[in-house]
Scaffold this active site. Structure first.
Site, mmCIF file in Angstrom:
data_model
loop_
_atom_site.group_PDB
_atom_site.id
_atom_site.type_symbol
_atom_site.label_atom_id
_atom_site.label_comp_id
_atom_site.label_asym_id
_atom_site.label_seq_id
_atom_site.Cartn_x
_atom_site.Cartn_y
_atom_site.Cartn_z
ATOM 1 N N THR A 321 0.821 -1.147 0.014
ATOM 2 C CA THR A 321 0.024 0.053 0.056
ATOM 3 C C THR A 321 0.870 1.243 -0.055
ATOM 4 O O THR A 321 0.551 2.124 -0.777
ATOM 5 C CB THR A 321 -0.773 0.170 1.327
ATOM 6 O OG1 THR A 321 -1.965 -1.123 1.228
ATOM 7 C CG2 THR A 321 -1.793 1.357 1.049
ATOM 8 N N TRP A 324 2.629 1.536 -3.384
ATOM 9 C CA TRP A 324 1.639 1.986 -4.520
ATOM 10 C C TRP A 324 1.363 3.325 -4.384
ATOM 11 O O TRP A 324 1.345 4.076 -5.538
ATOM 12 C CB TRP A 324 0.243 1.418 -4.221
ATOM 13 C CG TRP A 324 -0.982 2.060 -5.191
ATOM 14 C CD1 TRP A 324 -1.355 1.004 -6.296
ATOM 15 C CD2 TRP A 324 -1.661 2.835 -4.992
ATOM 16 N NE1 TRP A 324 -2.178 1.803 -6.913
ATOM 17 C CE2 TRP A 324 -2.620 2.731 -6.248
ATOM 18 C CE3 TRP A 324 -1.873 3.985 -3.997
ATOM 19 C CZ2 TRP A 324 -3.494 3.753 -6.600
ATOM 20 C CZ3 TRP A 324 -2.823 4.716 -4.303
ATOM 21 C CH2 TRP A 324 -3.705 4.993 -5.290
ATOM 22 N N HIS A 325 1.382 4.283 -3.178
ATOM 23 C CA HIS A 325 1.266 5.598 -3.361
ATOM 24 C C HIS A 325 2.636 6.350 -3.808
ATOM 25 O O HIS A 325 2.277 7.530 -4.392
ATOM 26 C CB HIS A 325 1.276 5.868 -1.772
ATOM 27 C CG HIS A 325 -0.356 5.758 -1.411
ATOM 28 N ND1 HIS A 325 -0.621 4.601 -0.870
ATOM 29 C CD2 HIS A 325 -1.323 6.665 -1.545
ATOM 30 C CE1 HIS A 325 -1.934 4.859 -0.575
ATOM 31 N NE2 HIS A 325 -2.314 5.982 -0.855
ATOM 32 N N GLY A 326 3.683 5.867 -3.923
ATOM 33 C CA GLY A 326 5.088 6.311 -4.517
ATOM 34 C C GLY A 326 6.294 5.526 -4.370
ATOM 35 O O GLY A 326 6.387 4.844 -3.623
ATOM 36 N N PHE A 473 0.229 9.941 -7.758
ATOM 37 C CA PHE A 473 0.302 8.417 -7.552
ATOM 38 C C PHE A 473 -0.356 7.755 -8.737
ATOM 39 O O PHE A 473 -0.268 6.559 -8.570
ATOM 40 C CB PHE A 473 -0.442 8.346 -6.103
ATOM 41 C CG PHE A 473 -0.023 9.316 -5.044
ATOM 42 C CD1 PHE A 473 1.312 9.401 -4.714
ATOM 43 C CD2 PHE A 473 -0.821 9.902 -4.414
ATOM 44 C CE1 PHE A 473 1.748 10.194 -3.684
ATOM 45 C CE2 PHE A 473 -0.592 10.691 -3.332
ATOM 46 C CZ PHE A 473 0.658 10.846 -3.076
#
Length: 473
Positions: A321, A324-326, A473
């Site tokens: 998670t 996934w954001h960066g 993102f």
């Protein structure tokens, strides 16, 4: 192109709706596909080809998997599984190459005795969202949860649908499968969509943009000039900014979807009224949390296994998670931070939290969330550690200073408004008024929405480019 712009509101959206409504239903998906590609190409003309490739490869894969599974033999089942795995790997490779290539190279160059030169790639906007959508489609076709879409235009419209294309919510094919073929378009639904859109526009333009300037100015001070009070005000400002920025986009996406006849899932459910981190993540970015639960956590075994494996599964999900954001270490540590907190609440603190007063639980939750956002927002781990240290009077400019009191006084009204609007109190009253039989109450609500629209328009006329935070993102 962004929703909170004069061009989108007064030119692109009206023209799109006009053409869409005048087009016979059989051709509406074609119109939706074309305007979505134009919308995306407005800012990312080259990467439209990447999206078209993604549409094509997943469409063909879905058809192949369905054909293999219809043969109902052991060999065909194996072929279907291989086709699904290969397609998921292709999707992940595309996402990984564009989003994480530079991150991997920077970390390699940091440890190797020589430097590998490379050309930094710009991140295609929305690639994280539409990649997860296409992967969920292929996996669900393999699971026989949905039927493969045989119409390429309809599938393309699903992937590229402009309301949720750039920053979600992540709309799974199973959620809109029937709506792609049969959806209801009415004046009532359009009105409901318009209210959702104006609600989101107000969150973004009036609240997020203004309170975001407070955080930016505090961050620019530097740790040595920031007191503990100022640091917490900055953390509060970013906490509100990211909610109203991302939540505002999601509301606008839901509203636009309703105008086009679609019903998207709610992506936020008042997360800042939560009394635990577990509850917070049931209310924040619901579409992403449910995606990881459905396609990662449960396949790993979920919590139907030993405690050690259940903790392992949670940590894997939250590491992914964060990633996934960066493509940065602070995002990875942000994910692990929440993974650890969730494990603590599930296995150690559950009984303690249940005995706490509601107010204490709420303060506990919001304090941890604000710390998490500072880890998330900082440009790097060093800056994150420095800022969080200042929040606890480590390395900063003391407990409080005149700068902190200035920000406290100048942002008090805006902060109170942000706090009130993060609860269901105001929205529930509007909903009750609109559903009441009183024409006067309904008219007052319409006037209130009109005032919000006029205020937003006034801001946007003089505004510079103000993209949504989740575009990166």
């Amino acid at each position: 192109m962004i929703f909170s712009s004069i061009f989108f509101i007064f030119i692109f959206l009206p023209l799109t709706l006009l053409v869409y409504y005048l087009t016979p239903f059989k051709a509406k998906n074609l119109v939706l596909l074309l305007v979505s590609l134009i919308f995306y190409a407005w800012g990312e003309p080259v990467y439209v080809l990447l999206m078209l490739f993604s549409i094509g490869i997943n469409y063909v894969s879905g058809r192949e998997i369905e054909a293999f599974r219809s043969e109902n033999t052991e060999q065909s089942e194996q072929k279907a599984k291989i086709a699904m795995i290969v397609t998921v790997v292709i999707n992940l490779c595309i996402l990984g190459f564009y989003k994480y290539f530079g991150f991997v190279m920077d970390n390699l160059n940091a440890v190797l005795p020589f430097e590998i030169s490379y050309h930094a790639l710009s991140l295609p906007i929305g690639i994280s969202f539409y990649t997860f959508q296409t992967m969920s489609y292929v996996i669900d076709v393999y699971r026989k949860k949905v039927e493969a879409q045989h119409n390429l235009i309809t599938f393309g419209a699903y992937v590229s649908m402009f309301p949720q294309l750039i920053a979600g919510p992540i709309v799974r094919y199973s959620d809109v499968e029937r709506q792609l073929q049969h959806r209801r378009i009415s004046r009532e639904k359009f009105g409901d969509g318009a209210m959702w859109f104006l609600q989101g526009l107000g969150k973004k333009v009036i609240l997020a943009n203004n309170i975001g300037m407070v955080y930016d100015s505090i961050l620019a001070l530097g740790a040595s000039e920031t007191s503990m009070l100022t640091a917490w005000i900055g953390a509060f400002a970013y906490t509100m900014q990211i909610y109203y920025d991302f939540g505002g986009y999601s509301d606008m996406a839901i509203g636009l979807g309703k105008m086009l006849g679609f019903d998207f899932i709610k992506n936020f459910d008042y997360p800042y009224i939560s009394t635990s981190i577990t509850e917070f993540w049931r209310r924040w970015h619901i579409s992403l949390s449910s995606w990881f639960k459905e396609y990662v956590y449960i396949p790993l075994g979920g919590n139907r296994c030993s405690t050690a494996k259940a903790i392992r599964n949670l940590m894997i999900v939250w590491c992914l998670t964060g990633l996934w954001h960066g493509a940065a270490w602070n995002f990875i540590f942000w994910g692990l931070y929440y993974g650890i907190l969730l494990c603590l609440e599930k296995y150690i603190l559950k009984g303690v939290l249940e005995r706490m007063p509601q107010a204490v639980k709420h303060l506990y939750t919001m304090a941890l969330v604000m710390i998490g956002w500072m880890l998330f927002a900082a440009p790097g781990m060093g800056r994150a550690a420095s800022y969080i240290g200042t929040m606890f009077c480590v390395g900063g400019h003391g407990l409080a200073d005149w700068t902190g009191f200035y920000y406290l006084k100048s942002t008090l009204i805006l902060g109170i408004a942000a706090l009130l609007c993060s609860t269901p109190l105001i929205y529930q009253r509007f909903e009750h008024a609109m559903c009441s039989r009183s024409k006067m109450r309904q008219m007052l609500c319409i006037v209130a929405y009109a005032v919000v629209f006029l205020i937003c328009t006034a801001y946007l006329v003089n505004a510079t480019y103000n993209p949504f935070l989740y575009f990166r993102f």
